[in-house]
Scaffold this motif. Structure first.
Motif, PDB file in Angstrom:
ATOM      1  N   THR A  94       0.852  -1.188   0.000  1.00 39.80           N
ATOM      2  CA  THR A  94       0.000   0.000   0.000  1.00 39.80           C
ATOM      3  C   THR A  94       0.893   1.243   0.000  1.00 39.80           C
ATOM      4  N   PHE A 150      -8.499   1.761  -5.158  1.00 40.91           N
ATOM      5  CA  PHE A 150      -8.539   0.294  -5.098  1.00 40.91           C
ATOM      6  C   PHE A 150      -8.578  -0.289  -6.511  1.00 40.91           C
ATOM      7  N   SER A 164     -12.593  -8.175  -6.891  1.00 42.01           N
ATOM      8  CA  SER A 164     -11.234  -7.709  -7.145  1.00 42.01           C
ATOM      9  C   SER A 164     -10.297  -8.904  -7.132  1.00 42.01           C
ATOM     10  N   LEU A 167      -6.858  -8.543  -5.570  1.00 39.32           N
ATOM     11  CA  LEU A 167      -6.749  -8.463  -4.117  1.00 39.32           C
ATOM     12  C   LEU A 167      -7.027  -9.813  -3.463  1.00 39.32           C
ATOM     13  N   TRP A 171     -12.508 -10.585  -1.750  1.00 39.78           N
ATOM     14  CA  TRP A 171     -12.969  -9.260  -2.160  1.00 39.78           C
ATOM     15  C   TRP A 171     -14.136  -9.384  -3.137  1.00 39.78           C
ATOM     16  N   ASN A 193      -8.263   2.443  -8.912  1.00 36.99           N
ATOM     17  CA  ASN A 193      -6.888   2.945  -8.935  1.00 36.99           C
ATOM     18  C   ASN A 193      -6.490   3.564 -10.276  1.00 36.99           C
TER      19      ASN A 193
END
Length: 419
Positions: A94, A150, A164, A167, A171, A193
């Motif tokens: 992150t 994200f 996602s 991820l 998710w 993102n």
């Protein structure tokens, strides 16, 4: 009477927001110029300016040129009056930081956070953000908003991540905005993102009047943020730009979306790393990536990029092949959207010319000639941090948005409630 009072309060807040938005986008403006730009009376301007100066949001910065009378006093927005926190989330890393109200960084850093579990991952991120703000010694009341970027299918209206894959399987139908509100309150901006990165590139390119651009993220997944006539293109549900799921090889590699032969499944970072680790055993022992593979037992994307500068090596050929096929995807984007500029970001761009040169050749080979000749293709000016800065810029716009007056209400400690 109560309705009139409410309307007057609303109008006052809108006028303050107008003046703040003018001042934060211009180097300096006088009271007289503000009156002309807003149509407000000099008395109203004087009251608003006094209120904003007392709140430390604006300051006097000298005298302007006289047009026949006294030289006007110039006013300037004070970006240090407050800060926003931003973060771009990927599965294991992150990027988070704090910027002032003109997106000048106070601190930006990368934190290793395993995000495969939404609740635990976001909880750990919240702790890291709290720690960072404390380290910077920024008073809590000066944090005016938060922005988050994200990957995945993010519903533009509900801010629920429907899925996602990059991820993790957990998710699915994750109400990220609600989860974030529990940690940070309602002052939130949440965006995909690549859309966030496109926002950042657009703001930077606005000086050159580029209003039609596409940002392409070449990382763990492939996606695009599309801006047409200065507006983000969302599509129905907000999922436009999923370039990585463009099928380029029928019955090719199985993709985490369930299809086969998607561009992402063959040339995004996980696919490149997987391919290298499967094939290096048949490479010659003199190959530099093979040597790393023998020493470590496996290679990662950093190893591949490090060894790719020599085109004749295995890593160089692998990245060159990726560049050619990525170019096919970008050619289709140019054919679909006819942008003035395509900005390339993500970790694969660190390969430099080894990726870029075959990519450009492929674009020129596959795109409609009359379109591609008027499109510039450039590396992102923000490198790996475009999504982070886009999240911050979105949060800043929220703070000063006339349409979202509740944001101004929440920030009344800075903006004030009366003239």
């Amino acid at each position: 009477m109560m309705n009139n009072s409410v309307n007057q309060d609303y109008i006052k807040k809108v006028n303050k927001a107008k003046i703040l938005n003018i001042l934060r986008k211009e180097p300096s403006v006088s009271r007289q110029e503000l009156a002309k730009l807003t149509g407000l009376t000099p008395a109203a301007i004087t009251g608003i300016v006094r209120n904003l100066a007392e709140a430390n949001l604006i300051e006097e910065v000298g005298l302007g040129q006289s047009s026949g009378g006294r030289r006007p006093v110039k006013l300037q927005f004070n970006p240090k009056a407050g800060y926003v926190v931003g973060a771009e989330i990927t599965r294991r890393k992150t990027t988070l930081g704090v910027v002032d109200l003109q997106a000048n960084p106070a601190e930006v850093k990368e934190i290793i956070i395993e995000m495969c579990d939404p609740i635990n991952g976001i909880g750990k991120m919240a702790l890291e953000i709290k720690k960072l703000v404390e380290e910077l010694q920024i008073p809590e009341e000066q944090i005016m908003g938060y922005g988050f970027a994200f990957p995945g299918l993010l519903d533009v209206n509900t801010k629920i991540i429907k899925h996602s894959p990059n991820l993790g399987e957990a998710w699915r139908n994750v109400p990220v905005k609600d989860i974030l509100i529990n940690h940070f309150g309602p002052m939130l901006f949440v965006e995909h993102n690549s859309n966030a990165a496109a926002i950042a590139e657009y703001v930077i390119q606005r000086k050159s009047r580029v209003k039609d651009l596409v940002y392409v993220n070449l990382g763990e997944g492939f996606s695009a943020g599309v801006i047409i006539k200065g507006e983000l293109l969302y599509g129905y549900g907000g999922h436009a730009g999923e370039m990585g799921h463009m099928v380029i090889a029928e019955n090719g590699q199985l993709c985490n979306c369930g299809n086969k032969g998607c561009l992402e499944s063959m040339y995004a970072v996980p696919a490149i790393v997987r391919k290298a680790n499967m094939e290096l055993n048949i490479c010659g022992d003199s190959d530099p990536l093979k040597q790393i593979w023998k020493e470590k037992g496996e290679v990662d994307i950093k190893d591949i990029l490090l060894c790719s500068s020599a085109v004749e090596t295995y890593a160089g050929q692998l990245i060159k092949q990726a560049g050619w096929h990525i170019g096919i995807g970008i050619a289709n984007i140019i054919n679909f959207y006819n942008p003035k500029m395509v900005c390339l970001g993500g970790i694969l761009t660190k390969a430099g010319p080894v990726l870029f040169e075959p990519l450009i050749k492929s674009v020129n080979r596959h795109a409609f000639p009359d379109l591609v000749q008027n499109t510039s293709i450039e590396l992102s000016s923000l490198g790996q941090q475009a999504g982070f800065y886009g999240a911050c810029l979105g949060a800043i716009e929220n703070v000063f948005s006339i349409d979202r007056i509740e944001i101004l209400e929440h920030s009344s400690k800075f903006i004030g409630s009366s003239i």
